[in-house]
Design a protein around this motif. Structure first.
Motif, PDB file in Angstrom:
ATOM      1  N   VAL A 120      22.588  24.766  12.657  1.00 41.82           N
ATOM      2  CA  VAL A 120      21.533  25.154  13.598  1.00 41.82           C
ATOM      3  C   VAL A 120      20.395  25.861  12.876  1.00 41.82           C
ATOM      4  CG1 VAL A 120      21.007  26.625  15.585  1.00 41.82           C
ATOM      5  CG2 VAL A 120      23.108  25.282  15.555  1.00 41.82           C
ATOM      6  N   SER A 121      20.731  26.670  11.871  1.00 40.32           N
ATOM      7  CA  SER A 121      19.707  27.412  11.139  1.00 40.32           C
ATOM      8  C   SER A 121      18.753  26.495  10.373  1.00 40.32           C
ATOM      9  CB  SER A 121      20.364  28.390  10.165  1.00 40.32           C
ATOM     10  OG  SER A 121      21.183  27.693   9.240  1.00 40.32           O
ATOM     11  N   ALA A 122      19.167  25.256  10.115  1.00 41.23           N
ATOM     12  CA  ALA A 122      18.329  24.310   9.372  1.00 41.23           C
ATOM     13  C   ALA A 122      17.361  23.551  10.280  1.00 41.23           C
ATOM     14  CB  ALA A 122      19.200  23.316   8.612  1.00 41.23           C
ATOM     15  N   LEU A 123      17.515  23.684  11.578  1.00 41.16           N
ATOM     16  CA  LEU A 123      16.647  22.972  12.511  1.00 41.16           C
ATOM     17  C   LEU A 123      15.324  23.705  12.660  1.00 41.16           C
ATOM     18  CD1 LEU A 123      19.195  22.173  15.380  1.00 41.16           C
ATOM     19  CD2 LEU A 123      18.589  20.738  13.420  1.00 41.16           C
ATOM     20  N   SER A 124      14.268  22.931  12.860  1.00 44.20           N
ATOM     21  CA  SER A 124      12.978  23.536  13.154  1.00 44.20           C
ATOM     22  C   SER A 124      13.008  24.131  14.558  1.00 44.20           C
ATOM     23  CB  SER A 124      11.868  22.488  13.069  1.00 44.20           C
ATOM     24  OG  SER A 124      11.999  21.541  14.133  1.00 44.20           O
ATOM     25  N   LYS A 125      12.003  24.925  14.895  1.00 47.36           N
ATOM     26  CA  LYS A 125      11.959  25.535  16.223  1.00 47.36           C
ATOM     27  C   LYS A 125      11.902  24.467  17.307  1.00 47.36           C
ATOM     28  CE  LYS A 125       9.804  29.377  16.717  1.00 47.36           C
ATOM     29  NZ  LYS A 125       8.769  30.449  16.832  1.00 47.36           N
ATOM     30  N   GLY A 126      11.128  23.409  17.044  1.00 50.26           N
ATOM     31  CA  GLY A 126      11.047  22.319  18.011  1.00 50.26           C
ATOM     32  C   GLY A 126      12.372  21.586  18.162  1.00 50.26           C
ATOM     33  N   GLY A 129      23.660  30.371  14.035  1.00 52.53           N
ATOM     34  CA  GLY A 129      22.965  29.562  13.050  1.00 52.53           C
ATOM     35  C   GLY A 129      23.858  28.881  12.044  1.00 52.53           C
ATOM     36  N   GLN A 130      25.038  29.463  11.767  1.00 49.76           N
ATOM     37  CA  GLN A 130      25.910  28.891  10.749  1.00 49.76           C
ATOM     38  C   GLN A 130      26.699  27.684  11.253  1.00 49.76           C
ATOM     39  OE1 GLN A 130      26.345  31.718  12.298  1.00 49.76           O
ATOM     40  NE2 GLN A 130      28.505  32.213  12.654  1.00 49.76           N
ATOM     41  N   LEU A 131      26.774  27.505  12.557  1.00 46.49           N
ATOM     42  CA  LEU A 131      27.517  26.373  13.104  1.00 46.49           C
ATOM     43  C   LEU A 131      26.713  25.084  12.999  1.00 46.49           C
ATOM     44  CD1 LEU A 131      29.155  27.837  16.338  1.00 46.49           C
ATOM     45  CD2 LEU A 131      30.152  27.577  14.061  1.00 46.49           C
ATOM     46  N   ARG A 132      27.440  23.968  12.894  1.00 46.53           N
ATOM     47  CA  ARG A 132      26.790  22.669  12.826  1.00 46.53           C
ATOM     48  C   ARG A 132      26.617  22.097  14.231  1.00 46.53           C
ATOM     49  NH1 ARG A 132      26.010  21.311   7.775  1.00 46.53           N
ATOM     50  NH2 ARG A 132      27.306  22.268   6.157  1.00 46.53           N
ATOM     51  N   VAL A 133      25.645  21.221  14.344  1.00 44.67           N
ATOM     52  CA  VAL A 133      25.312  20.627  15.630  1.00 44.67           C
ATOM     53  C   VAL A 133      26.537  19.982  16.264  1.00 44.67           C
ATOM     54  CG1 VAL A 133      24.013  18.748  16.716  1.00 44.67           C
ATOM     55  CG2 VAL A 133      22.866  20.311  15.120  1.00 44.67           C
ATOM     56  N   ARG A 134      27.310  19.208  15.465  1.00 41.13           N
ATOM     57  CA  ARG A 134      28.457  18.493  16.027  1.00 41.13           C
ATOM     58  C   ARG A 134      29.525  19.445  16.564  1.00 41.13           C
ATOM     59  NH1 ARG A 134      29.072  16.574  10.430  1.00 41.13           N
ATOM     60  NH2 ARG A 134      30.365  18.066   9.281  1.00 41.13           N
ATOM     61  N   ASP A 135      29.663  20.640  15.953  1.00 40.48           N
ATOM     62  CA  ASP A 135      30.658  21.602  16.416  1.00 40.48           C
ATOM     63  C   ASP A 135      30.249  22.195  17.764  1.00 40.48           C
ATOM     64  OD1 ASP A 135      32.170  21.238  14.079  1.00 40.48           O
ATOM     65  OD2 ASP A 135      30.925  22.692  13.002  1.00 40.48           O
TER      66      ASP A 135
END
Length: 243
Positions: free
Chosen positions: A130-136, A92-98
């Protein structure tokens, strides 16, 4: 194996100690088709998916992917395939781009432009954790990653579990049909019978460790005069909760 089959399961059985969870199951999945593997909890779907991905060896029988035994040639065959699990398991702590960059480094066929286009279409920011993204969004992000290497075979394990109606419809209508139109073969397990009814070409229903039904969806509906959900309920009657 027919020339058009991408997956062939041959008399596969899976046993855990004394428990036989998959009993002599056989089926084929034609190239470019969408095959829905259905069953209630404990019917053996997860065990079959692990065998199909080369993560588990059948106790008896074998699973062929692109004409080869997936247990013996997993690395080569899975390079042409992709898997979307029930839930996004990225830290969850990683960013999408990483996470995208990590996947990019593993595939020679990675299509960066297509991945970014899908993320934009899904409303997934590359700078978001990742933790900031909704489930969808997590489900669609996982799908975008899976499609990044342009797989010939896509395996989906209940990918819309827990999604709201809008996210579920986006997932099913926007991508599964598009993938089939492009010739990508899709195998999915799902509890969402209404969602899969309009996109699956064939359906296999597991009941009591056996493949109780395997057939063309539209033909089965016409012959029985029932919806897919009604067919499923009839075939699996008395076998536990739906999965």
């Amino acid at each position: 194996m027919t020339s058009q089959s991408v997956v062939r399961v041959e008399n596969a059985s899976v046993r855990y100690n004394k428990d036989l969870v998959v009993d002599s199951v056989s089926f084929e999945v034609a190239g470019g088709s969408v095959f829905a593997l259905l069953g209630r909890n404990g019917a053996g779907k997860s065990s079959l998916i692990r065998c199909l991905l080369g993560l588990q060896r059948p106790t008896t029988g074998r699973v062929l992917v692109f004409g080869e035994d997936v247990w013996k040639h997993r690395a080569r065959l899975m390079a042409r395939s992709a898997y979307v699990p029930e839930a996004c398991d990225a830290p969850g702590q990683l960013r999408v781009r990483d996470i995208v960059a990590f996947h990019r480094s593993m595939y020679a066929t990675w299509n960066e432009g297509a991945v970014r286009e899908r993320l934009n279409r899904f409303g997934v920011s590359e700078s978001a954790a990742v933790s900031a993204l909704s489930k969808g969004q997590r489900a669609l992000f996982t799908l975008a990653l899976a499609l990044g290497n342009r797989p010939e075979l896509l395996v989906l394990d209940d990918p819309t579990l827990g999604l709201d109606v809008v996210a579920r419809n986006d997932f099913f209508s926007d991508f599964i049909g598009e993938l089939a139109d492009r010739g990508t073969t899709v195998i999915l397990t799902t509890h969402d019978l209404a969602g899969v009814e309009g996109i699956a070409d064939r359906v296999g229903i597991l009941q009591g460790a056996h493949l109780a039904l395997d057939g063309d969806v539209e033909q089965l509906k016409m012959e029985r005069g029932q919806s897919l959900e009604q067919i499923f309920t009839e075939v699996t009657k008395g076998s536990g909760r739906k999965s």
